[in-house]
Design an enzyme around this catalytic site. Structure first.
Site, PDB file in Angstrom:
ATOM      1  N   GLU A 179       0.828  -1.231   0.000  1.00 41.30           N
ATOM      2  CA  GLU A 179       0.000   0.000   0.000  1.00 41.30           C
ATOM      3  C   GLU A 179       0.851   1.265   0.000  1.00 41.30           C
ATOM      4  OE1 GLU A 179      -2.988  -0.226   3.103  1.00 41.30           O
ATOM      5  OE2 GLU A 179      -4.061  -1.801   2.043  1.00 41.30           O
ATOM      6  N   GLU A 226      -5.539  -8.439  -0.110  1.00 39.83           N
ATOM      7  CA  GLU A 226      -6.213  -8.108   1.161  1.00 39.83           C
ATOM      8  C   GLU A 226      -7.678  -7.893   0.840  1.00 39.83           C
ATOM      9  OE1 GLU A 226      -4.664  -5.105   3.824  1.00 39.83           O
ATOM     10  OE2 GLU A 226      -2.605  -5.547   3.205  1.00 39.83           O
TER      11      GLU A 226
END
Ligand code: AHR
Length: 508
Positions: A174, A295
């Site tokens: 991320e 995720e």
């Protein structure tokens, strides 16, 4: 009330082989996922490494095939060297991702021992936050190089004579997020991802590499991020990652809107494929990038505030301990059907996470481990979805959704395993009030079908949860009344239910 719906598949209209890595999970050094989760040395079921056998058994029952580690946000501040070598010499560190103290008592070797114990393939990440290509190539050399160099011999000295053979690597986590330790611009990240990938492949050409996509579909930079990052590293990576946490916004708490996130996430996948393919077109490349949805889960209750700075830098605090409902489990089931129906480009997906932290498995220190509601659809899909995904043609009445228009009540996927003759059908009835009278046609998949398994997950109370005192309040039950005639199945599905039907035919 009852309404009619139909599902048709044809043996000749297949989509893609289902990659079993769609049933991955995620273990991060976060809260009680590792410490006081999968690992609790004083627990009555702990093995010689301190791993809880009851959690290991539930992990096997869950059927997870691959596990992402060690983060998450944690990855962006992690020094892999802290987690190898004699445990009593490992440093305690401040973890700036979760404002906790990391003891490093579980590191690379311990986690690999756990992967072997539960029979799951590892998917490791390298720190591209505080660190870069040099540490990444050293970590890979330590793990995968056979021997004869300082780092590979250090691994051997630490007790692993053979290479660890870690094949799947994430290039950071991320990196677009302002919360990330050392957030990067797309150009900064794209460049570093490319150079890291290049060095890592030189060390071990057999690995697979995933670059970070945006940390969510609704990030303001989504799209531009993917395009710029891939401009740099498209030729050097195999996968682009997607992350999505499903929320119920306070302004719209309806179950129907909640379930419409299946379509939102389908669009996320399709838009990301479109961006990756447009980069390919610009580069005159025939390469088709694969996707890693590494995720995903429902996460909105235990989300805000807790990850902010806590007093005293605690060890393994209770963080992000979402308690899941029957409604969440239905969405998870529907999401899995959607993943299967994108099996042509989606090859890996990791439910986030595995234990205690937004997780299908919960534990109490010194006490029991139990299955949350979301455990069940995942375990059923992981058990039965094997073989070829067929194109599911659905006809169903539906409901209006502000974002997506008319949505069918029925979400379905079909996976056929030619090797065993078994066909698994996964079905979500999104109608909250009405039964679905469903006809299923399995064209060309063999006559004289036998029923192998039929189960439903349904709760009269959509808010019901599984807790330490009532761990099986929401659990699958037999789905009765499946009628089979030739290639045709007929069944009535309860409102708000997730269902799995497996049949088998003798094949020519
Ligand atoms: O899974 C919890 C966190 O969510 C992860 O650490 C991070 O990657 C994401 O924002």
């Amino acid at each position: 009330m009852t309404f009619e719906a139909s599902l048709i598949v044809d043996r000749d209209f297949d989509l893609a082989p289902l990659d079993r890595r769609l049933f991955g999970v995620f273990v991060e050094h976060l809260g009680r996922c590792v410490y006081n989760g999968i690992h609790e040395p004083g627990h009555p079921t702990a093995d010689e490494h301190g791993f809880r056998n009851d959690v290991a058994e539930l992990t096997k029952e869950l059927g997870a095939t691959i596990v992402r580690y060690p983060g998450g946000n944690f990855m962006s501040g992690y020094n892999w060297e802290d987690g190898v070598g004699p445990k009593d010499q490992r440093p305690r560190r401040l973890d700036l991702a979760w404002f906790s103290t990391e003891t490093n008592q579980v590191g690379t070797h311990e986690f690999m021992a756990w992967c072997r114990k539960v029979g799951i393939a590892p998917m490791f990440g390298v720190n591209l936050g505080t660190r870069g290509p040099d540490e990444a190539r050293h970590y890979l050399e330590y793990c995968n190089h056979p021997g004869g160099t300082a780092l590979s011999d250090l691994r051997r000295a630490h007790g692993a004579e053979e290479p660890l053979g870690i094949k799947f690597w994430c290039l950071g986590n991320e990196m677009d997020g302002p919360w990330q330790i050392c957030q990067k611009t797309p150009d900064e990240y794209g460049r570093i991802a490319k150079e890291t990938a290049k060095l890592m492949r030189w060390v071990d050409p057999s690995i697979e590499l995933a670059a970070c996509g945006s940390s969510a579909y609704d990030m303001p930079t989504y799209g531009v991020w993917e395009d710029r990052v891939l401009e740099h590293c498209f030729e050097f990576v195999d996968y682009l990652s997607l992350h999505s946490y499903f929320v119920k916004p306070p302004a719209d708490t309806s179950t129907e809107s909640f379930f419409a996130q299946i379509e939102t996430n389908a669009r996320y996948i399709e838009d990301t494929v479109a961006i990756a393919d447009s980069v390919a077109t610009r580069k005159r490349s025939s390469k088709r990038l694969k996707l890693s949805f590494d995720e995903w889960n429902v996460w909105y209750r235990a989300r805000h505030g807790e990850h902010l700075k806590q007093a005293g830098w605690p060890e393994a605090p209770r963080l992000l301990e979402e308690v899941y409902t029957a409604e969440d489990a239905l969405l998870i089931g529907g999401m899995l059907t959607m993943f299967m129906n994108h099996a042509d480009r989606l090859k890996v997906a990791c439910m986030a996470q595995l234990c205690n932290v937004i997780a299908p498995i919960m534990t109490e220190p010194g006490g029991p481990a139990w299955r949350q509601t979301i455990f069940h659809p995942f375990a059923q899909a992981a058990r039965w979805a094997r073989g070829q995904v067929l194109r599911a043609v659905v006809r169903s009445p539906g409901y209006a959704n502000a974002r997506h228009g008319e949505l069918p009540y029925l979400c379905a996927s079909v996976v056929d395993d030619a090797a065993t003759g078994q066909t698994a059908v996964f079905l979500l009835n999104r109608s909250l009030n009405d039964e679905m009278d469903l006809s299923i046609t399995l064209r060309g998949l063999g006559m004289d079908r036998q029923l192998v398994q039929a189960e439903q997950l349904h709760s009269a109370d959509l808010h019901a949860t599984n807790t330490v005192d009532a761990p099986d309040r929401v659990a699958p039950q037999a789905l009765n009344g499946v009628a089979i005639a030739g290639e045709q199945l007929r069944v009535t599905l309860k409102p708000a239910s997730w269902n799995v039907i497996v049949t088998k035919a003798a094949r020519a």
